[in-house]
Scaffold this motif. Structure first.
Motif, PDB file in Angstrom:
ATOM      1  N   MET A 158       0.839  -1.201   0.000  1.00 43.04           N
ATOM      2  CA  MET A 158       0.000   0.000   0.000  1.00 43.04           C
ATOM      3  C   MET A 158       0.866   1.240   0.000  1.00 43.04           C
ATOM      4  SD  MET A 158      -1.528   2.676   1.926  1.00 43.04           S
ATOM      5  CE  MET A 158      -1.458   2.306   3.675  1.00 43.04           C
ATOM      6  N   VAL A 159       0.450   2.251  -0.754  1.00 44.50           N
ATOM      7  CA  VAL A 159       1.102   3.553  -0.737  1.00 44.50           C
ATOM      8  C   VAL A 159       0.027   4.619  -0.615  1.00 44.50           C
ATOM      9  CG1 VAL A 159       1.167   3.626  -3.276  1.00 44.50           C
ATOM     10  CG2 VAL A 159       2.608   5.187  -1.951  1.00 44.50           C
ATOM     11  N   ALA A 160       0.218   5.548   0.307  1.00 47.24           N
ATOM     12  CA  ALA A 160      -0.688   6.687   0.477  1.00 47.24           C
ATOM     13  C   ALA A 160       0.102   7.964   0.273  1.00 47.24           C
ATOM     14  CB  ALA A 160      -1.326   6.669   1.868  1.00 47.24           C
ATOM     15  N   GLY A 161      -0.462   8.896  -0.465  1.00 42.33           N
ATOM     16  CA  GLY A 161       0.217  10.158  -0.717  1.00 42.33           C
ATOM     17  C   GLY A 161      -0.523  10.956  -1.772  1.00 42.33           C
ATOM     18  N   ASP A 162       0.199  11.883  -2.425  1.00 46.01           N
ATOM     19  CA  ASP A 162      -0.442  12.666  -3.473  1.00 46.01           C
ATOM     20  C   ASP A 162      -0.598  11.826  -4.742  1.00 46.01           C
ATOM     21  OD1 ASP A 162       1.733  13.823  -5.652  1.00 46.01           O
ATOM     22  OD2 ASP A 162       2.652  13.345  -3.732  1.00 46.01           O
ATOM     23  N   GLU A 163      -1.397  12.347  -5.663  1.00 44.96           N
ATOM     24  CA  GLU A 163      -1.709  11.591  -6.877  1.00 44.96           C
ATOM     25  C   GLU A 163      -0.471  11.102  -7.610  1.00 44.96           C
ATOM     26  OE1 GLU A 163      -3.961  12.254 -11.189  1.00 44.96           O
ATOM     27  OE2 GLU A 163      -3.214  13.966 -10.047  1.00 44.96           O
ATOM     28  N   MET A 164       0.502  11.984  -7.802  1.00 39.68           N
ATOM     29  CA  MET A 164       1.673  11.598  -8.591  1.00 39.68           C
ATOM     30  C   MET A 164       2.529  10.566  -7.871  1.00 39.68           C
ATOM     31  SD  MET A 164       0.927  13.127 -11.253  1.00 39.68           S
ATOM     32  CE  MET A 164       2.327  12.516 -12.186  1.00 39.68           C
ATOM     33  N   ALA A 165       2.610  10.656  -6.558  1.00 39.96           N
ATOM     34  CA  ALA A 165       3.357   9.647  -5.801  1.00 39.96           C
ATOM     35  C   ALA A 165       2.730   8.270  -5.967  1.00 39.96           C
ATOM     36  CB  ALA A 165       3.395  10.028  -4.320  1.00 39.96           C
ATOM     37  N   VAL A 166       1.411   8.218  -5.874  1.00 40.22           N
ATOM     38  CA  VAL A 166       0.716   6.942  -6.014  1.00 40.22           C
ATOM     39  C   VAL A 166       0.872   6.390  -7.426  1.00 40.22           C
ATOM     40  CG1 VAL A 166      -1.567   5.844  -6.012  1.00 40.22           C
ATOM     41  CG2 VAL A 166      -0.913   7.399  -4.149  1.00 40.22           C
ATOM     42  N   ARG A 167       0.699   7.248  -8.427  1.00 34.32           N
ATOM     43  CA  ARG A 167       0.801   6.786  -9.812  1.00 34.32           C
ATOM     44  C   ARG A 167       2.218   6.289 -10.131  1.00 34.32           C
ATOM     45  NH1 ARG A 167      -3.885   7.576 -12.106  1.00 34.32           N
ATOM     46  NH2 ARG A 167      -5.210   9.371 -11.590  1.00 34.32           N
ATOM     47  N   GLN A 168       3.230   7.016  -9.661  1.00 31.66           N
ATOM     48  CA  GLN A 168       4.607   6.600  -9.937  1.00 31.66           C
ATOM     49  C   GLN A 168       4.943   5.292  -9.234  1.00 31.66           C
ATOM     50  OE1 GLN A 168       7.050   9.993  -8.925  1.00 31.66           O
ATOM     51  NE2 GLN A 168       6.472  11.115 -10.770  1.00 31.66           N
ATOM     52  N   THR A 169       4.458   5.126  -8.020  1.00 34.15           N
ATOM     53  CA  THR A 169       4.714   3.888  -7.283  1.00 34.15           C
ATOM     54  C   THR A 169       4.058   2.699  -7.981  1.00 34.15           C
ATOM     55  OG1 THR A 169       4.830   5.116  -5.194  1.00 34.15           O
ATOM     56  CG2 THR A 169       4.513   2.739  -5.048  1.00 34.15           C
ATOM     57  N   GLN A 170       2.813   2.864  -8.383  1.00 38.69           N
ATOM     58  CA  GLN A 170       2.124   1.769  -9.063  1.00 38.69           C
ATOM     59  C   GLN A 170       2.722   1.485 -10.439  1.00 38.69           C
ATOM     60  OE1 GLN A 170      -1.920   3.302  -8.799  1.00 38.69           O
ATOM     61  NE2 GLN A 170      -2.410   1.807  -7.206  1.00 38.69           N
TER      62      GLN A 170
END
Length: 281
Positions: A158-170
């Protein structure tokens, strides 16, 4: 089932400017009172992740304070159901504790990599790291830390954060990783935020779902030996970083090393950052 939460701050709902995430002793000018309420928002999101992990069967939760100075979480504010790792200069940095029989990792308060448009407070480790690449793949802290977890066979669930953080992680780790977007950047220092209580509810649900997916998520293991290329803000920083054995200059402000595994990756990264921090700025 043991869970490690790597808790950063810039990706917290309600946070948008550097003054809100700068501890008073590290501020170049008197820190505003906003830091105090921002750290409360941070710990509330961490507690939500703990709650979700426990609800999904976690028997032990370890929280590693992973933000600037690494002593932002007040122990008395943290859920009594968790252990806290605090303090700087620790093994594996933001992933301290990963070698303690961990089964799953969660990221809270995470942000996008350096140079990301509309990435709220986007950076990679420091403000003077301009770019980091695994081979040809650009990564941020999420990639460095996922590679350390992968070395020990542990998935990020799981990753929680701003939109770009989540998109880059996924994008790097796969869509099976649960992403909880708690704000949308409208610039580097501005955002559209979810209400903190709603953010915490979403994080608790995301943490629980992440653990339910644990067996479907592969640990992140880049292809080793792995070329790691780092671009810094000036040539002197690279001069100093080249004191670390195994590094070579590959550009005016860039250097590279070959990581043999995830532990070698993070240990040499930490040495390079420590050496390059001595450059004039």
């Amino acid at each position: 089932m043991r869970v490690l939460i790597s808790a950063d701050m810039e990706g917290t709902a309600g946070v948008a400017i550097w003054e809100q995430v700068t501890p008073p002793d590290l501020a170049r000018r008197p820190a505003p009172a906003e830091y105090e309420w921002a750290r409360t928002l941070m710990v509330n999101e961490v507690n939500a992740a703990i709650q979700g992990a426990r609800a999904a069967g976690a028997t032990e939760v370890i929280v590693n304070d992973s933000h600037d100075g690494m002593r932002n979480l007040r122990p008395g504010d943290l859920s009594p159901d968790a252990w806290l790792i605090s303090g700087n200069r620790k093994p594996f940095g933001m992933m301290c504790g990963i070698d303690q029989g961990i089964d799953a990792v969660m990221f809270t308060g995470y942000h996008a990599r350096a140079g990301t448009p509309n990435g709220v407070l986007a950076h990679t480790w420091t403000l003077w790291v301009r770019d980091v690449r695994f081979g040809d793949t650009p990564v941020g802290e999420y990639g460095l830390n996922a590679a350390v977890a992968g070395h020990f066979g542990v998935p990020v669930v799981m990753v929680a954060g701003d939109e770009m953080a989540v998109r880059q992680t996924q994008e790097l780790l796969g869509d099976e990783v649960v992403g909880v977007i708690v704000k949308y950047g409208v610039g580097t220092t501005s955002a559209r935020h979810m209400h903190p209580s709603r953010a915490c509810q979403a994080i608790a649900e995301g943490a629980a779902e992440g653990l339910r997916r644990k067996d479907r998520i592969r640990p992140y293991t880049p292809n080793y030996p792995l070329p790691v290329t780092i671009t810094l803000d000036n040539a002197e920083a690279v001069d100093l970083a080249l004191l670390v054995p195994g590094t070579e200059r590959v550009g005016d402000t860039s250097l590279q090393y070959i990581a043999e595994d995830g532990v070698d990756l993070i240990r040499r990264w930490q040495l390079i950052i420590a050496a390059a921090s001595g450059a004039a700025r």
